[in-house]
Design an enzyme around this catalytic site. Structure first.
Site, PDB file in Angstrom:
ATOM      1  N   GLU A  32       0.702  -1.257  -0.198  1.00 21.19           N
ATOM      2  CA  GLU A  32      -0.022  -0.161  -0.052  1.00 21.19           C
ATOM      3  C   GLU A  32       0.616   1.318  -0.067  1.00 21.19           C
ATOM      4  O   GLU A  32       0.710   2.242   0.745  1.00 21.19           O
ATOM      5  CB  GLU A  32      -1.145  -0.088   1.180  1.00 21.19           C
ATOM      6  CG  GLU A  32      -1.952  -1.282   0.985  1.00 21.19           C
ATOM      7  CD  GLU A  32      -3.124  -1.120   2.180  1.00 21.19           C
ATOM      8  OE1 GLU A  32      -3.158  -0.238   2.963  1.00 21.19           O
ATOM      9  OE2 GLU A  32      -3.978  -2.009   1.723  1.00 21.19           O
TER      10      GLU A  32
ATOM     11  N   GLU B 123      -5.120  -8.617  -0.498  1.00 20.50           N
ATOM     12  CA  GLU B 123      -5.960  -8.346   0.379  1.00 20.50           C
ATOM     13  C   GLU B 123      -7.544  -8.152   0.184  1.00 20.50           C
ATOM     14  O   GLU B 123      -7.739  -7.280  -0.760  1.00 20.50           O
ATOM     15  CB  GLU B 123      -5.477  -7.187   1.193  1.00 20.50           C
ATOM     16  CG  GLU B 123      -4.003  -7.328   1.988  1.00 20.50           C
ATOM     17  CD  GLU B 123      -3.605  -6.308   2.831  1.00 20.50           C
ATOM     18  OE1 GLU B 123      -4.678  -5.563   3.205  1.00 20.50           O
ATOM     19  OE2 GLU B 123      -2.429  -6.033   2.891  1.00 20.50           O
TER      20      GLU B 123
HETATM   21  O1  AHR Z   1      -5.303  -6.264   6.731  1.00 18.97           O
HETATM   22  C1  AHR Z   1      -5.346  -5.215   7.698  1.00 18.97           C
HETATM   23  C2  AHR Z   1      -4.417  -3.777   6.725  1.00 18.97           C
HETATM   24  O2  AHR Z   1      -5.378  -3.476   5.900  1.00 18.97           O
HETATM   25  C3  AHR Z   1      -3.166  -4.097   6.221  1.00 18.97           C
HETATM   26  O3  AHR Z   1      -2.304  -4.063   7.065  1.00 18.97           O
HETATM   27  C4  AHR Z   1      -3.081  -3.180   5.315  1.00 18.97           C
HETATM   28  O4  AHR Z   1      -2.368  -3.486   4.081  1.00 18.97           O
HETATM   29  C5  AHR Z   1      -4.536  -2.941   4.926  1.00 18.97           C
HETATM   30  O5  AHR Z   1      -4.881  -1.597   4.735  1.00 18.97           O
END
Ligand code: AHR
Length: 492
Positions: A173, A297
Site C-alpha cells: 500500500e 488483501e
Molecule cells: O489487513 C489489515 C490492513 O489492511 C493491512 O495491514 C493493510 O495492508 C490494509 O490496509
C-alpha cells in the site's frame, strides 16, 4: 419460485484456476501470528516449535496453497534481521495496538510454518522504511547456498538448505501507509528495488508490485506506464468489503439489518467491476497480459468486536461472511485468466478469518467452510458457462440473485453456486451443450444469516450433503434455498 438457467460446454475450458486463488494473508496484527498461529514452544496448547497444531491441520484441510507474510502495514516497518538468530531484538508494532513484540516469530519460523502447511511462501518486503540493500540481503539470506556469507549465517541459525521463495511483494500500500507515494515515484523506486531482489535458489520468483487501492484507476495507469513484464510478474489490488461504505462506522459483524446484509453483498460484487476496469488499463500497456493481477488483501472489514483492543481487528464471522466468500471466490475463478492469486485477510483472529481461537478452543468459521467446499476448484480448468439469473432488489440495491463458477478436473465437472437472497429460493436449470447429465452429487452450507460457530458449541454453519436436485432427460434441476452456498459434482 424464480428460475435461473445455466448452460455449459464441458469441452470448452477457458483458463487455469491457480490454486493460489485460495491463498491467505497473515500479518503481525492482533492475535493472527502471536497468540494465534504461533503460541510459542512453552505453551500448553499443542504445538510444533511454537506453531499451533490444530491450526495447521485446519489450514491443511482447506488446502492452503500460499501464505503472505509479515504484513500489510507491518511489512513496511519490518526489519528481518531483528527476527533471526538466538538474540532477537524486541520491536514496537506501531501500526497495530502499539504493542511490543519479542520477534520470536521470524523468517525461520515462517518457513517452518509454510513447510508444515505444505504451501508456497509470499513475503512482503519492506520498501516504505527499508532499503534496497536490506531487501536484497533478506532474499540472499533466504535463498543463497550455505557457503555464501548470508547463507552461512542462515546455516549457523539452524537451516543449512536455502528455502524456496515463490513470491516477493515489494512494498505494501505504498499509495498510503507504505510511504504516501505517487504512482510514478513508486514505479521508479520499485524498478530499483526489483533489480537487486535476486533469488539464488534457481527459482522463477514472481515479483509483485504494489497495485491500486480499490477503484484508484489513476494508480494503475501510473504504474503500468513504467512497469514492464521483465520488472514485475504481477501487480496487487487491495479491496475490502465494508457494509456501510464508511471507514468511521463500518457496521457490526453479527448484529446487522437486512439492508446492511444486501449492501455488504453489493459491495462484494463490486470486486468484479474492479477486476474488469483495472484489467482494461493493464491491457492497454501489456496486451499480451504477461503482468498478472493478485488480489492480495480481500474480505469483510467490520467494526472491531466490543470489548476487544481496537488495534487488533478481531471480528466474528457469520453466514453472511460465507456468502461473501463464495461470491469473491466465484469472481476470482471467473477471472482466472488474469487473477493468479488472492489472499483472504486474514488467516486467524483478524478480519474475515477462517479460524478463531480462544485459549485452547479453535473454531472453523463459516468462511472456512466455504474454502473447504470450493477445494475441487484448486488447479482445475475454468469451464465456459452462460447464465441467466433473476435479480433481487432491496431499497436502492439491485443485485443478481445467484453467483456461480464451474471448473473441470480429471473429466469431473464442479459447480459452485450461491443464492444470495435471504427469503427467496431459486430453481436452477442446468444443461450441457454436449451429452446429457448422467450423475450428480451436491453439498450445501446454509443457515440463518446471523449464525456463527461459537467456542465450545456444535457448529451451526457447516457442510452437509444435499439431495435437493433431480436429473430429467439429461438436465439437472437444482433447488437453491435462500442464503445458501451449494457445490455440485456433475458427470456429463
Ligand atoms: O489487513 C489489515 C490492513 O489492511 C493491512 O495491514 C493493510 O495492508 C490494509 O490496509
Amino acid at each position: 419460485m424464480k428460475t435461473a438457467y445455466l448452460k455449459y460446454d464441458p469441452d470448452k475450458t477457458l483458463s487455469h484456476i491457480s490454486p493460489e486463488i485460495y491463498g491467505h494473508f497473515s500479518e503481525h496484527l492482533g492475535r493472527c501470528i502471536y497468540n494465534g498461529i504461533y503460541v510459542g514452544k512453552d505453551s500448553d496448547i499443542s504445538n510444533i516449535n511454537g506453531i499451533r497444531k490444530d491450526a495447521v491441520n485446519a489450514l491443511k484441510e482447506i488446502g492452503i496453497p500460499v501464505l503472505r507474510w509479515p504484513g500489510g502495514c507491518f511489512a513496511d516497518e519490518y526489519h528481518w534481521h531483528d527476527g533471526v538468530g538466538s538474540e532477537r531484538k524486541p520491536i514496537l508494532n506501531s501500526n497495530w495496538g502499539r504493542v511490543s513484540e519479542d520477534n520470536s516469530f521470524g523468517t525461520h519460523e515462517f518457513f517452518e510454518l509454510c513447510e508444515l502447511l505444505g504451501c508456497k511462501a509470499y513475503i512482503a518486503g519492506n520498501m516504505g522504511s527499508g532499503s534496497v540493500k536490506e531487501l536484497s540481503e533478506w532474499i540472499q539470506y533466504i535463498t543463497a547456498p550455505a557457503d555464501t556469507p548470508l547463507g552461512s549465517e542462515r546455516k549457523a541459525n539452524g537451516h543449512e538448505d536455502p528455502w524456496t521463495l515463490e513470491y516477493l511483494g515489494i512494498g505494501n500500500e505504498n499509495w498510503g501507509g507504505g510511504g504516501n507515494m505517487r504512482p510514478e515515484a513508486y514505479a521508479d523506486l520499485y524498478r530499483q528495488y526489483q533489480t537487486f531482489a535476486k533469488n539464488y535458489n534457481n527459482y522463477d520468483m514472481v515479483k509483485v508490485a504494489c497495485g491500486p487501492n480499490s477503484d484508484d484507476y489513476h494508480w494503475t495507469e501510473g504504474i503500468m506506464q513504467s512497469l514492464k513484464p521483465w520488472h514485475t510478474g504481477a501487480i496487487s489490488l487491495h479491496y475490502y468489503t465494508i457494509p456501510t461504505g464508511e471507514w468511521s462506522h463500518k457496521g457490526d459483524a453479527v448484529d446487522f439489518s437486512e439492508y446492511e446484509y444486501y449492501s455488504t453483498i453489493a459491495a462484494s460484487l463490486y470486486m468484479d467491476e474492479l477486476i474488469n476496469r483495472h484489467g482494461t488499463i493493464m491491457d492497454k500497456y501489456d496486451d499480451e497480459r504477461k503482468i498478472k493481477l493478485i488480489i492480495d488483501e480481500w474480505g469483510c472489514w467490520y467494526d472491531v468486536e466490543k470489548g476487544t483492543e481496537p488495534g487488533f481487528l478481531y471480528q466474528q464471522n457469520t453466514m453472511r461472511d460465507a456468502i461473501v466468500a463464495a461470491i469473491n471466490l466465484n469472481i476470482f475463478n471467473n477471472h482466472s485468466d488474469r487473477v493468479i492469486m488472492a489472499n483472504l485477510a486474514q488467516t486467524m483472529n483478524v478480519l474475515q478469518a477462517v479460524l478463531l481461537s480462544d485459549g485452547e478452543s479453535l473454531v472453523k468459521t463459516p468462511t472456512w467452510q466455504v474454502f473447504r467446499l470450493f477445494l475441487p476448484h484448486h488447479g482445475a480448468e475454468l469451464v465456459r458457462t452462460s447464465c441467466a439469473v433473476p435479480f433481487i432488489t432491496n431499497d436502492d440495491i439491485e443485485i443478481p440473485q445467484i453467483s456461480c463458477s464451474m471448473s473441470k478436473k480429471n473429466d469431473e465437472l464442479f459447480l459452485t453456486l450461491s443464492n444470495i437472497s435471504l427469503d427467496e429460493p431459486c430453481s436452477m436449470l442446468i444443461d450441457s451443450e454436449k451429452s446429457g447429465i448422467s450423475f450428480a452429487s451436491a453439498q450445501i452450507i446454509t443457515a440463518d444469516v446471523h449464525s456463527f460457530n461459537d467456542f465450545g458449541k456444535e457448529e451451526n454453519v457447516c457442510i452437509h450433503d444435499y439431495s435437493g436436485f433431480n436429473i430429467t432427460d439429461g438436465k439437472l434441476t437444482l433447488e437453491l434455498p435462500p442464503c445458501s452456498v451449494v457445490s455440485v459434482k456433475i458427470c456429463g
